[in-house]
Scaffold this motif. Structure first.
Motif, short mmCIF file in Angstrom:
data_model
loop_
_atom_site.label_atom_id
_atom_site.label_comp_id
_atom_site.label_asym_id
_atom_site.label_seq_id
_atom_site.Cartn_x
_atom_site.Cartn_y
_atom_site.Cartn_z
N ILE A 5 0.85 -1.19 0.00
CA ILE A 5 0.00 0.00 0.00
C ILE A 5 0.88 1.24 0.00
O ILE A 5 1.81 1.36 0.81
N LYS A 6 0.62 2.16 -0.91
CA LYS A 6 1.41 3.39 -0.99
C LYS A 6 0.66 4.58 -0.38
O LYS A 6 1.28 5.46 0.21
N LYS A 7 -0.66 4.60 -0.53
CA LYS A 7 -1.44 5.72 0.01
C LYS A 7 -1.85 5.42 1.44
O LYS A 7 -2.30 4.32 1.75
N GLY A 8 -1.69 6.40 2.31
CA GLY A 8 -2.06 6.22 3.70
C GLY A 8 -1.25 7.15 4.58
O GLY A 8 -0.57 8.07 4.10
N LEU A 9 -1.32 6.92 5.88
CA LEU A 9 -0.61 7.79 6.82
C LEU A 9 -0.38 7.02 8.12
O LEU A 9 -1.33 6.55 8.74
N ASP A 10 0.88 6.89 8.51
CA ASP A 10 1.21 6.30 9.80
C ASP A 10 1.24 7.40 10.85
O ASP A 10 2.00 8.38 10.71
N ILE A 11 0.41 7.26 11.87
CA ILE A 11 0.37 8.25 12.96
C ILE A 11 1.16 7.67 14.12
O ILE A 11 0.70 6.76 14.81
N LYS A 12 2.36 8.17 14.30
CA LYS A 12 3.25 7.64 15.33
C LYS A 12 3.03 8.40 16.64
O LYS A 12 3.29 9.60 16.71
N LEU A 13 2.54 7.68 17.64
CA LEU A 13 2.21 8.29 18.92
C LEU A 13 3.09 7.75 20.05
O LEU A 13 3.60 6.63 19.97
N VAL A 14 3.21 8.54 21.10
CA VAL A 14 3.90 8.12 22.31
C VAL A 14 3.01 7.13 23.06
O VAL A 14 1.79 7.28 23.10
N GLY A 15 3.61 6.09 23.63
CA GLY A 15 2.83 5.20 24.49
C GLY A 15 2.57 3.82 23.93
O GLY A 15 1.54 3.22 24.24
N ILE A 16 3.48 3.29 23.11
CA ILE A 16 3.29 1.94 22.59
C ILE A 16 3.46 0.94 23.74
O ILE A 16 4.27 1.14 24.65
N ALA A 17 2.66 -0.12 23.73
CA ALA A 17 2.67 -1.09 24.83
C ALA A 17 3.98 -1.88 24.85
O ALA A 17 4.42 -2.38 23.81
N GLU A 18 4.58 -1.96 26.05
CA GLU A 18 5.76 -2.80 26.22
C GLU A 18 5.34 -4.26 26.17
O GLU A 18 4.24 -4.62 26.59
N LYS A 19 6.23 -5.11 25.68
CA LYS A 19 5.88 -6.52 25.51
C LYS A 19 6.04 -7.30 26.81
O LYS A 19 6.87 -8.20 26.95
N THR A 20 5.24 -6.89 27.78
CA THR A 20 5.09 -7.62 29.04
C THR A 20 3.60 -7.76 29.30
O THR A 20 2.83 -6.82 29.04
N THR A 21 3.19 -8.91 29.78
CA THR A 21 1.76 -9.18 29.98
C THR A 21 1.49 -9.51 31.44
O THR A 21 2.16 -10.37 32.02
N THR A 22 0.50 -8.83 32.00
CA THR A 22 0.03 -9.15 33.35
C THR A 22 -1.39 -9.68 33.25
O THR A 22 -2.09 -9.43 32.26
N THR A 23 -1.80 -10.40 34.26
CA THR A 23 -3.18 -10.91 34.31
C THR A 23 -3.98 -10.05 35.26
O THR A 23 -3.62 -9.93 36.44
N SER A 24 -5.03 -9.40 34.77
CA SER A 24 -5.84 -8.54 35.63
C SER A 24 -6.66 -9.39 36.58
O SER A 24 -7.03 -10.53 36.26
#
Length: 449
Positions: free
Chosen positions: A7-26
């Motif tokens: 895909i050539k048309k589009g827009l990546d919106i890069k934001l602060v706050g990507i999830a770290e690859k650690t998982t907890t169980t709520s």
């Protein structure tokens, strides 16, 4: 044979706050809620009234238009409240969860030995049918109309989207079992799209056609992939299942239990520690975000920032969502903001904006629309971020003045609201594109079927 999609048309919106690859169980939320509005186009008929004790997987309500389509409780507990709105419309069914979970037993099944009708009936009785959605109209699939193909998008390109390569690790058996079953529901192919550079657990499934996708958002949108692989014409239907819902279907077949647990990404700058958490569909937001959320003027979204739904801390996770986003609330007024160079916002225009100089920079954007609602301004910018072979401006206008012939001719059968999330984001006229598309699709479904 696979087909690569670039895909050539589009827009990546890069934001602060990507999830770290650690998982907890709520911890088990005290209250869960299922909202009929999550299943667009469904008129609910209540089965479990207030005070009813239910097991996980037992029916709460069914579709008025098709009594086979059941909607189950995600947890075992007691139905404590049926929230109603105007004209006694059901807004939510709240269940107080038991401390020890029990499950309705639907029986273990061997997917390879089931017929198409047996698969369909099992999905009906277990309440898993709502996980299958359809195009056109972007609603729960009509079981009376056979699809020409089935699509699964395992490539998430939306801002801060959950990394499916990470959340699906170890679920290969469930995924293969679900694919084996649902592939019997179509005479066509099951198309699975993965990232070109990813190591997806879905990449080695049998009985599917794999497509490697690359390019900016909305390359991960299933609508973009359908348009490039198997476009929809009038009278045709395509079914869609998300990978996280395939896991639930696969586990149902292997164990006989309806387990609506999924791995949810907590993303955005307003989380102290963006991470992944295991949660059950319909969980309360405060149980997932407790102790991790900056409560200072925060907008909480169930889903991603472009097409998610605003919720409060006392709200609930959307039935199909695997992401909660928290970003600053944009309720401030920027004095002469229209007349100053902009360095801290994303824009596709180069007029006094400079985000194009640093394409890898991450931004801490808020919800401010930076302008007011006005008539459409024809700038030609929609086409830069809209990869479908459709005229977006003309289709939006046809949907607004409700010309059914034009809506059909301009590609109304191919689109869903999420396909217009980016055009809404960059719209200088601040028009609610997704709302316009949703209302237009509802009209097409009502008038044209």
């Amino acid at each position: 044979m696979s087909k690569d999609i670039r895909i050539k048309k589009g827009l990546d919106i890069k934001l602060v706050g990507i999830a770290e690859k650690t998982t907890t169980t709520s911890s088990l939320s005290s209250v869960y809620a299922i909202k009929p509005e999550d299943f667009h186009g469904i008129t609910p008929k209540l089965v479990a009234k207030e005070g009813t004790e239910v097991k996980a997987g037992e029916t709460l309500f069914y579709s008025k238009s098709d009594e086979r389509i059941l909607f189950p409780s995600p947890v075992a507990g007691k139905v404590t409240e049926v929230v109603r709105g105007a004209r006694r419309k059901i807004l939510a069914i709240k269940i107080t969860a038991d401390s020890k979970q029990t499950y309705a037993d639907f029986g273990k099944k061997d997917a390879s030995k089931m017929s198409a009708e047996e698969v369909k009936n099992h999905l009906f009785s277990s309440g898993c049918w709502p996980f299958i959605k359809q195009r056109p109209f972007d609603v729960v699939a009509n079981p009376n109309q056979a699809p020409k193909s089935i699509f699964v998008s395992a490539y998430a390109s939306a801002p801060l989207a959950a990394d499916l390569d990470y959340t699906l690790v170890g679920k290969e058996t469930e995924l293969q079992t679900a694919i084996t079953a649902i592939s019997k529901l179509t005479e066509g192919k099951v198309h699975v799209s993965v990232g070109k550079e990813s190591n997806s657990p879905l990449a080695n499934l049998s009985g599917v056609e794999i497509h490697k996708v690359s390019g900016p958002h909305p390359s991960g949108n299933v609508g973009t992939q359908i348009a490039n692989i198997d476009p929809i014409n009038k009278g045709e239907v395509v079914w869609i299942v998300t990978p996280q819902d395939l896991v639930i279907i696969g586990e149902l077949l292997l164990t006989g239990k309806f387990n609506a647990e999924r791995t949810v990404a907590l993303t955005g700058s307003q989380f102290s520690t963006p991470q992944y958490v295991k949660a059950i569909a319909g969980a309360s937001i405060d149980s997932l975000t407790k102790g991790n959320l900056k409560n200072d003027n925060t907008r909480i979204i169930s889903g991603n920032v472009l097409s998610g739904t605003q919720v409060k801390e006392d709200g609930f996770l959307g039935y199909y969502d695997n992401q909660i986003t928290a970003i600053p609330e944009g309720d401030d007024y920027e004095f002469f903001g229209w007349n100053k160079p902009v360095f801290n916002k994303i824009s596709t225009s180069r007029a006094l904006t400079f985000s194009w100089l640093n394409p890898k920079k991450k931004y801490d954007l808020n919800t401010n629309t930076n302008g007011e609602h006005r008539a459409f301004v024809v700038t030609g910018s929609y086409e830069d971020v809209f990869p479908l072979d459709i005229y977006p401006m003309q289709l939006l206008k046809a949907f607004m003045y409700k010309d059914l012939d034009e809506m059909e001719a301009l590609g109304g059968y191919e689109v869903a609201p999420e396909d217009f999330a980016l055009t809404e984001f960059i719209c200088v006229s601040k028009q609610p594109h997704q709302k316009i598309i949703r209302e237009g699709l509802d009209l097409m479904r009502e008038e044209l079927g």
